[in-house]
Design a protein around this motif. Structure first.
Motif, PDB file in Angstrom:
ATOM      1  N   LEU A 103      68.961  78.282  11.459  1.00  0.00           N
ATOM      2  CA  LEU A 103      68.249  77.725  10.303  1.00  0.00           C
ATOM      3  C   LEU A 103      66.744  77.922  10.466  1.00  0.00           C
ATOM      4  O   LEU A 103      66.189  77.712  11.541  1.00  0.00           O
ATOM      5  N   CYS A 104      66.097  78.334   9.382  1.00  0.00           N
ATOM      6  CA  CYS A 104      64.653  78.593   9.409  1.00  0.00           C
ATOM      7  C   CYS A 104      63.909  77.466   8.697  1.00  0.00           C
ATOM      8  O   CYS A 104      64.464  76.781   7.838  1.00  0.00           O
ATOM      9  N   GLY A 105      62.646  77.302   9.032  1.00  0.00           N
ATOM     10  CA  GLY A 105      61.802  76.308   8.382  1.00  0.00           C
ATOM     11  C   GLY A 105      61.696  76.517   6.879  1.00  0.00           C
ATOM     12  O   GLY A 105      61.397  75.587   6.130  1.00  0.00           O
ATOM     13  N   CYS A 106      61.938  77.731   6.413  1.00  0.00           N
ATOM     14  CA  CYS A 106      61.859  78.037   4.983  1.00  0.00           C
ATOM     15  C   CYS A 106      63.112  77.604   4.242  1.00  0.00           C
ATOM     16  O   CYS A 106      63.174  77.693   3.017  1.00  0.00           O
ATOM     17  N   GLY A 107      64.123  77.149   4.970  1.00  0.00           N
ATOM     18  CA  GLY A 107      65.354  76.679   4.334  1.00  0.00           C
ATOM     19  C   GLY A 107      66.492  77.690   4.382  1.00  0.00           C
ATOM     20  O   GLY A 107      67.634  77.343   4.123  1.00  0.00           O
ATOM     21  N   GLY A 161      58.118  87.583   8.017  1.00  0.00           N
ATOM     22  CA  GLY A 161      58.986  86.822   8.930  1.00  0.00           C
ATOM     23  C   GLY A 161      60.252  86.285   8.291  1.00  0.00           C
ATOM     24  O   GLY A 161      61.177  85.886   8.982  1.00  0.00           O
ATOM     25  N   HIS A 162      60.285  86.276   6.952  1.00  0.00           N
ATOM     26  CA  HIS A 162      61.402  85.599   6.289  1.00  0.00           C
ATOM     27  C   HIS A 162      62.381  86.546   5.615  1.00  0.00           C
ATOM     28  O   HIS A 162      63.037  86.197   4.644  1.00  0.00           O
ATOM     29  N   ILE A 163      62.455  87.767   6.139  1.00  0.00           N
ATOM     30  CA  ILE A 163      63.528  88.664   5.717  1.00  0.00           C
ATOM     31  C   ILE A 163      64.790  88.201   6.456  1.00  0.00           C
ATOM     32  O   ILE A 163      64.756  87.996   7.677  1.00  0.00           O
ATOM     33  N   GLY A 216      68.923  82.649   9.371  1.00  0.00           N
ATOM     34  CA  GLY A 216      68.922  83.998   9.935  1.00  0.00           C
ATOM     35  C   GLY A 216      67.721  84.840   9.552  1.00  0.00           C
ATOM     36  O   GLY A 216      67.795  86.071   9.519  1.00  0.00           O
ATOM     37  N   CYS A 217      66.574  84.177   9.264  1.00  0.00           N
ATOM     38  CA  CYS A 217      65.349  84.944   9.010  1.00  0.00           C
ATOM     39  C   CYS A 217      64.953  85.698  10.286  1.00  0.00           C
ATOM     40  O   CYS A 217      65.222  85.252  11.403  1.00  0.00           O
ATOM     41  N   TRP A 218      64.240  86.812  10.070  1.00  0.00           N
ATOM     42  CA  TRP A 218      63.798  87.633  11.200  1.00  0.00           C
ATOM     43  C   TRP A 218      63.057  86.794  12.234  1.00  0.00           C
ATOM     44  O   TRP A 218      63.243  86.961  13.437  1.00  0.00           O
TER      45      TRP A 218
END
Ligand SMILES: [Zn+2]
Length: 299
Positions: free
Chosen positions: A150-154, A140-142, A157-159
């Motif tokens: 913004l993604c929860g991973c920081g 999910g984080h590609i 534009g993560c998938w």
């Protein structure tokens, strides 16, 4: 679980408090003890846990539970006294679908779970692919849209930010604000901030063209991402699971079209079917149990 057929013989549900690492372990141990007290044929325990599970069962990081560098397998095993395996929940779900669900009969399977985010699991050559440390399958984080949401991973534009339930919700809120007369807007009494992925799906199922267009857009992003993963992994089937799959063909059909357009040399490779998962939430528990039996008992 009966390991021959993957049948669940008994089930219990318990809360795992998000902020208390110890209480979460105790909840798991209590459920295991309860089930073991009622049967005399429990030979191993398999646990599917959301987070970065190292090969030795140390939970390095769990986004939704307070486990950090936590020896989860060791703690549970010493409390229950039977061989215990801890696996990442999406990897366990992939194994469950591979053995007993939509991936049965395949040798190389990719599971893509589309819920609020995107998770995944990989079976390669008939084996669960874990990577060097156990962290494989975090698809999910590609980053597919640099500078995107913004993604929860920081990262941005993560998938999973553009092809999941969260993407449906975000695009739905924008569309509801733009189109106050739409079914989408009516479903939330004209308050765009209340639109979720589920609402968009409901509106699409009621033939709202705006919601259908959003489903189609998100489905395309899903299919493009799957094409990239198929280029890397060369599976014979892609199983798509997770809550968003309730939308069925509204999402899968555009995903399939985008997949065929984006995968390398589609006319020169066998068709790789994108099929819905069939085991729902049971996949993770069944997969973890089968892995525990296979790796700790049967060998
Ligand atoms: Zn991310």
């Amino acid at each position: 679980m009966d390991v021959e057929v993957g049948e669940i013989l008994d089930r219990r549900l318990a809360e795992t408090p998000a902020t208390d690492a110890e209480a979460s372990v105790q909840a798991i141990v209590a459920v295991a003890r309860e089930l073991m007290a009622e049967r005399d044929d429990v030979v191993a325990l398999g646990v599917g846990a959301a987070g970065m599970v190292q090969l030795d069962g140390v939970m390095r990081f769990a986004p939704n539970v307070a486990w950090r560098e936590f020896p989860l397998r060791e703690r549970i095993q010493s409390a229950v006294g039977i061989p215990t395996l801890v696996e990442n929940d999406a990897n366990a779900a992939a194994w469950g679908e591979f053995r007993f669900g939509a991936g049965r009969g395949s040798s190389d399977m990719l599971l893509v779970t589309v819920g609020t985010g995107i998770g995944g699991g990989i079976v390669s050559g008939g084996r669960l692919f874990r990577g060097a440390y156990g962290f494989a399958g975090e698809i999910g984080h590609i980053i597919v849209e640099p500078g995107g949401p913004l993604c929860g991973c920081g990262n941005q534009g993560c998938w999973e930010q553009v092809a999941s339930g969260r993407a449906l919700g975000r695009l739905g809120r924008e569309a509801a604000a733009e189109h106050p007369q739409s079914v989408l807007s009516e479903l939330v009494d004209g308050d765009p901030s209340r639109v979720t992925g589920f609402i968009v799906t409901t509106a699409a199922q009621r033939s709202d063209p705006i919601a259908i267009e959003i489903m189609s857009k998100v489905g395309r992003r899903l299919g493009e991402g799957i094409a990239g993963l198929v280029n890397i992994l060369d599976p014979d089937v892609v199983v798509v699971g997770g809550g968003v799959i309730d939308a069925g063909e509204l999402l899968l059909e555009p995903a399939r079209r985008a997949f065929v357009e984006a995968v390398e040399g589609p006319e020169h490779r066998p068709n790789v079917p994108l099929v819905p998962a069939v085991m729902g939430n049971d996949a993770g528990a069944v997969g973890a149990a089968e892995l525990a039996w296979r790796e700790l008992v049967a060998t």
